[in-house]
Write a protein that holds these residues in place. Sequence first.
Motif, PDB file in Angstrom:
ATOM      1  N   GLU A  95       0.789  -1.071  -0.089  1.00 30.23           N
ATOM      2  CA  GLU A  95       0.004  -0.094   0.112  1.00 30.23           C
ATOM      3  C   GLU A  95       0.907   1.222  -0.052  1.00 30.23           C
ATOM      4  OE1 GLU A  95      -3.466   0.226  -0.161  1.00 30.23           O
ATOM      5  OE2 GLU A  95      -3.398  -1.770  -0.672  1.00 30.23           O
ATOM      6  N   GLN A  96       1.980   1.193   0.843  1.00 27.04           N
ATOM      7  CA  GLN A  96       2.952   2.661   1.113  1.00 27.04           C
ATOM      8  C   GLN A  96       3.711   2.824  -0.258  1.00 27.04           C
ATOM      9  OE1 GLN A  96       4.133   3.607   4.960  1.00 27.04           O
ATOM     10  NE2 GLN A  96       3.143   2.034   5.886  1.00 27.04           N
ATOM     11  N   THR A  97       3.979   1.696  -0.835  1.00 25.53           N
ATOM     12  CA  THR A  97       4.852   1.743  -2.281  1.00 25.53           C
ATOM     13  C   THR A  97       3.996   2.546  -3.180  1.00 25.53           C
ATOM     14  OG1 THR A  97       5.605  -0.375  -1.850  1.00 25.53           O
ATOM     15  CG2 THR A  97       5.545   0.448  -4.233  1.00 25.53           C
ATOM     16  N   LYS A  98       2.872   2.345  -3.281  1.00 19.89           N
ATOM     17  CA  LYS A  98       2.015   3.157  -4.229  1.00 19.89           C
ATOM     18  C   LYS A  98       1.839   4.607  -3.984  1.00 19.89           C
ATOM     19  CE  LYS A  98      -2.629   3.105  -3.810  1.00 19.89           C
ATOM     20  NZ  LYS A  98      -3.915   2.544  -3.730  1.00 19.89           N
ATOM     21  N   VAL A  99       1.812   4.872  -2.612  1.00 18.39           N
ATOM     22  CA  VAL A  99       1.496   6.413  -2.125  1.00 18.39           C
ATOM     23  C   VAL A  99       2.921   6.875  -2.482  1.00 18.39           C
ATOM     24  CG1 VAL A  99       1.111   7.803  -0.086  1.00 18.39           C
ATOM     25  CG2 VAL A  99      -0.136   5.770  -0.565  1.00 18.39           C
ATOM     26  N   LEU A 100       4.150   6.064  -1.974  1.00 15.99           N
ATOM     27  CA  LEU A 100       5.529   7.047  -1.858  1.00 15.99           C
ATOM     28  C   LEU A 100       5.726   7.552  -3.466  1.00 15.99           C
ATOM     29  CD1 LEU A 100       8.297   5.881   0.505  1.00 15.99           C
ATOM     30  CD2 LEU A 100       8.753   6.510  -2.102  1.00 15.99           C
ATOM     31  N   LEU A 101       5.533   6.298  -4.212  1.00 17.76           N
ATOM     32  CA  LEU A 101       5.941   6.695  -5.753  1.00 17.76           C
ATOM     33  C   LEU A 101       5.253   7.525  -6.263  1.00 17.76           C
ATOM     34  CD1 LEU A 101       7.236   3.035  -6.561  1.00 17.76           C
ATOM     35  CD2 LEU A 101       8.606   4.960  -5.670  1.00 17.76           C
ATOM     36  N   ARG A 102       3.924   7.542  -6.064  1.00 20.31           N
ATOM     37  CA  ARG A 102       2.930   8.630  -6.801  1.00 20.31           C
ATOM     38  C   ARG A 102       3.691  10.008  -6.226  1.00 20.31           C
ATOM     39  NH1 ARG A 102      -2.347   8.072  -4.442  1.00 20.31           N
ATOM     40  NH2 ARG A 102      -2.554   6.237  -5.588  1.00 20.31           N
ATOM     41  N   GLU A 103       3.915  10.032  -5.016  1.00 12.44           N
ATOM     42  CA  GLU A 103       4.288  11.665  -4.688  1.00 12.44           C
ATOM     43  C   GLU A 103       5.559  11.878  -5.560  1.00 12.44           C
ATOM     44  OE1 GLU A 103       4.924  10.888  -0.560  1.00 12.44           O
ATOM     45  OE2 GLU A 103       2.899  11.327   0.148  1.00 12.44           O
ATOM     46  N   ARG A 104       6.213  10.774  -5.956  1.00 10.83           N
ATOM     47  CA  ARG A 104       7.594  11.223  -6.558  1.00 10.83           C
ATOM     48  C   ARG A 104       7.227  11.117  -8.117  1.00 10.83           C
ATOM     49  NH1 ARG A 104       8.712  10.162  -1.697  1.00 10.83           N
ATOM     50  NH2 ARG A 104      10.613  10.708  -0.524  1.00 10.83           N
ATOM     51  N   GLY A 105       5.979  10.954  -8.574  1.00  9.60           N
ATOM     52  CA  GLY A 105       5.625  11.083 -10.189  1.00  9.60           C
ATOM     53  C   GLY A 105       5.578   9.882 -10.748  1.00  9.60           C
ATOM     54  N   LEU A 106       5.811   8.580 -10.018  1.00 10.19           N
ATOM     55  CA  LEU A 106       5.546   7.494 -10.755  1.00 10.19           C
ATOM     56  C   LEU A 106       4.435   6.761 -10.250  1.00 10.19           C
ATOM     57  CD1 LEU A 106       9.184   6.620  -9.338  1.00 10.19           C
ATOM     58  CD2 LEU A 106       8.629   6.144 -11.781  1.00 10.19           C
ATOM     59  N   TYR A 107       3.547   6.408 -11.298  1.00  9.71           N
ATOM     60  CA  TYR A 107       2.364   5.840 -11.088  1.00  9.71           C
ATOM     61  C   TYR A 107       2.252   4.369 -11.658  1.00  9.71           C
ATOM     62  CZ  TYR A 107       0.951   5.448 -16.090  1.00  9.71           C
ATOM     63  OH  TYR A 107       0.978   5.176 -17.531  1.00  9.71           O
ATOM     64  N   ARG A 108       1.532   3.674 -10.711  1.00 17.64           N
ATOM     65  CA  ARG A 108       1.242   2.233 -10.933  1.00 17.64           C
ATOM     66  C   ARG A 108       0.561   1.882 -12.311  1.00 17.64           C
ATOM     67  NH1 ARG A 108      -1.459  -0.563  -6.446  1.00 17.64           N
ATOM     68  NH2 ARG A 108      -3.436  -0.288  -7.667  1.00 17.64           N
ATOM     69  N   TYR A 109       0.936   1.123 -13.358  1.00 15.38           N
ATOM     70  CA  TYR A 109       0.401   0.787 -14.433  1.00 15.38           C
ATOM     71  C   TYR A 109       0.294  -0.588 -14.624  1.00 15.38           C
ATOM     72  CZ  TYR A 109       4.721  -0.628 -16.625  1.00 15.38           C
ATOM     73  OH  TYR A 109       5.816  -1.040 -17.063  1.00 15.38           O
ATOM     74  N   GLU A 110       0.705  -1.404 -13.541  1.00 17.28           N
ATOM     75  CA  GLU A 110       0.566  -2.854 -13.661  1.00 17.28           C
ATOM     76  C   GLU A 110       0.842  -3.308 -12.305  1.00 17.28           C
ATOM     77  OE1 GLU A 110       2.068  -7.134 -13.598  1.00 17.28           O
ATOM     78  OE2 GLU A 110       3.116  -5.276 -13.079  1.00 17.28           O
ATOM     79  N   ILE A 111       0.387  -4.423 -11.574  1.00 21.95           N
ATOM     80  CA  ILE A 111       0.545  -4.805 -10.251  1.00 21.95           C
ATOM     81  C   ILE A 111       1.656  -4.537  -9.707  1.00 21.95           C
ATOM     82  CG2 ILE A 111       0.544  -6.764  -8.606  1.00 21.95           C
ATOM     83  CD1 ILE A 111      -1.913  -8.079 -10.538  1.00 21.95           C
ATOM     84  N   SER A 112       2.910  -4.716 -10.308  1.00 21.97           N
ATOM     85  CA  SER A 112       4.104  -4.687  -9.560  1.00 21.97           C
ATOM     86  C   SER A 112       5.062  -3.668 -10.414  1.00 21.97           C
ATOM     87  CB  SER A 112       4.986  -5.944  -9.440  1.00 21.97           C
ATOM     88  OG  SER A 112       4.243  -6.920  -8.940  1.00 21.97           O
ATOM     89  N   ASN A 113       4.676  -2.713 -11.025  1.00 17.89           N
ATOM     90  CA  ASN A 113       5.389  -1.794 -12.139  1.00 17.89           C
ATOM     91  C   ASN A 113       5.068  -0.307 -12.044  1.00 17.89           C
ATOM     92  OD1 ASN A 113       7.480  -3.379 -13.874  1.00 17.89           O
ATOM     93  ND2 ASN A 113       5.623  -4.792 -13.614  1.00 17.89           N
TER      94      ASN A 113
END
Length: 383
Positions: free
Chosen positions: A226-244
């Motif tokens: 859960e926190q991976t998605k939040v932290l990376l989104r804050e840095r401009g990386l969005y999830r486009y696949e389950i692990s990417n």
Amino acid sequence: MGSDKEIGIYVHIPFCVRKCGYCDFLSFAAEDDGMERYTRALLTEIREWEEELSAYRIVSVFFGGGTPSILKPDLFCRIAEGMKQYLPWKDKEEPEVSIECNPGTLTAQKVRLYRSLGVNRISLGLQSADNGLLKLLGRIHTYEDFRTSYDLVREAGFGNVNVDLMSGLPGQSLEQWLNSLRVTADLMPEHISAYSLMIEEGTPFFAKYRDQSSLPDEETERQMYEQTKVLLRERGLYRYEISNYAKPGFECRHNIGYWRRREYLGLGLGASSFFQGRRWRNTDSFAEYVRDSRDRKKIRREEEVLTRKDSMEEFMFLGLRMCEGVSEGKFMKEFGVAMESVYGAAINKLERGGLIQRTGEGIVLTENGINLSNPVLAEFLLD
């Protein structure tokens, strides 16, 4: 002359410095003579596909392994130039060309060579920014080695870099995982693959950790995800696949081809293919591959012709890995029937359970559906 028929090419380089304790990929320690013989065999296999691929346009090339960056520059050069000579890899059409690299195996000479040969995407296998965890994994590098390699890649002008990170490691805390994410994202790579350790049978890790008592508990794993998605989104990386996760426009074109069932050809030892309605893999035997690579059917194993049912199942459980989900219109176009008529009961059941949701285009996994993706995707297997 261009073609509307698109294909991806995967090239397997099975060599590494040494095998990591968790790895179940087809790889082994490298020897100069073995690498030379393998290169010759690979070039032979490449030539055998020249005529059949002439009607295609290569949209992605992926050098995976093993550790492709362990190859001496002259060997990699021979492979890349052979592919350009015999296959429809046209620089002017700018295919995405990726190479997996392990920190500690790169040199300035190698990264300059990769750029000159048309490689435009580098994937660096960091796994963790914690040196203790890297040692536990059996990695050959430290975090400092990774930083040196990352800087080499950037200095050579690469503008599309992926970093692999692994969660759920033995003894790994949530804070250790988040620190690896932070320090990696702060380097501003265009792509991060953030996946969970799988304990695979036949590996040293299976013998050591199969009771899973040393692994993070289920709640910690959930928080990591859960926190991976939040932290990376804050840095401009969005999830486009389950692990990417990627910056917009830097999603991995090659892997998207797998999930969208674009045709791909696997070259090299143990490499898998999906071509003209068939799936197969090449032999795992080094001796057989080197001896028989000029006969592409002789090195083929586990070949299957996909039925309509197989293709429908794959459309659903591969496509649903993507955050955009699967399209009802594309299902209808490919199979001539409505998705609802085939999968209506499964869709309704999963929607009631809060595991999928309908969109204007089709269906997508919900957050809870992603967390439970394996049993959810199994619902799309047809009896």
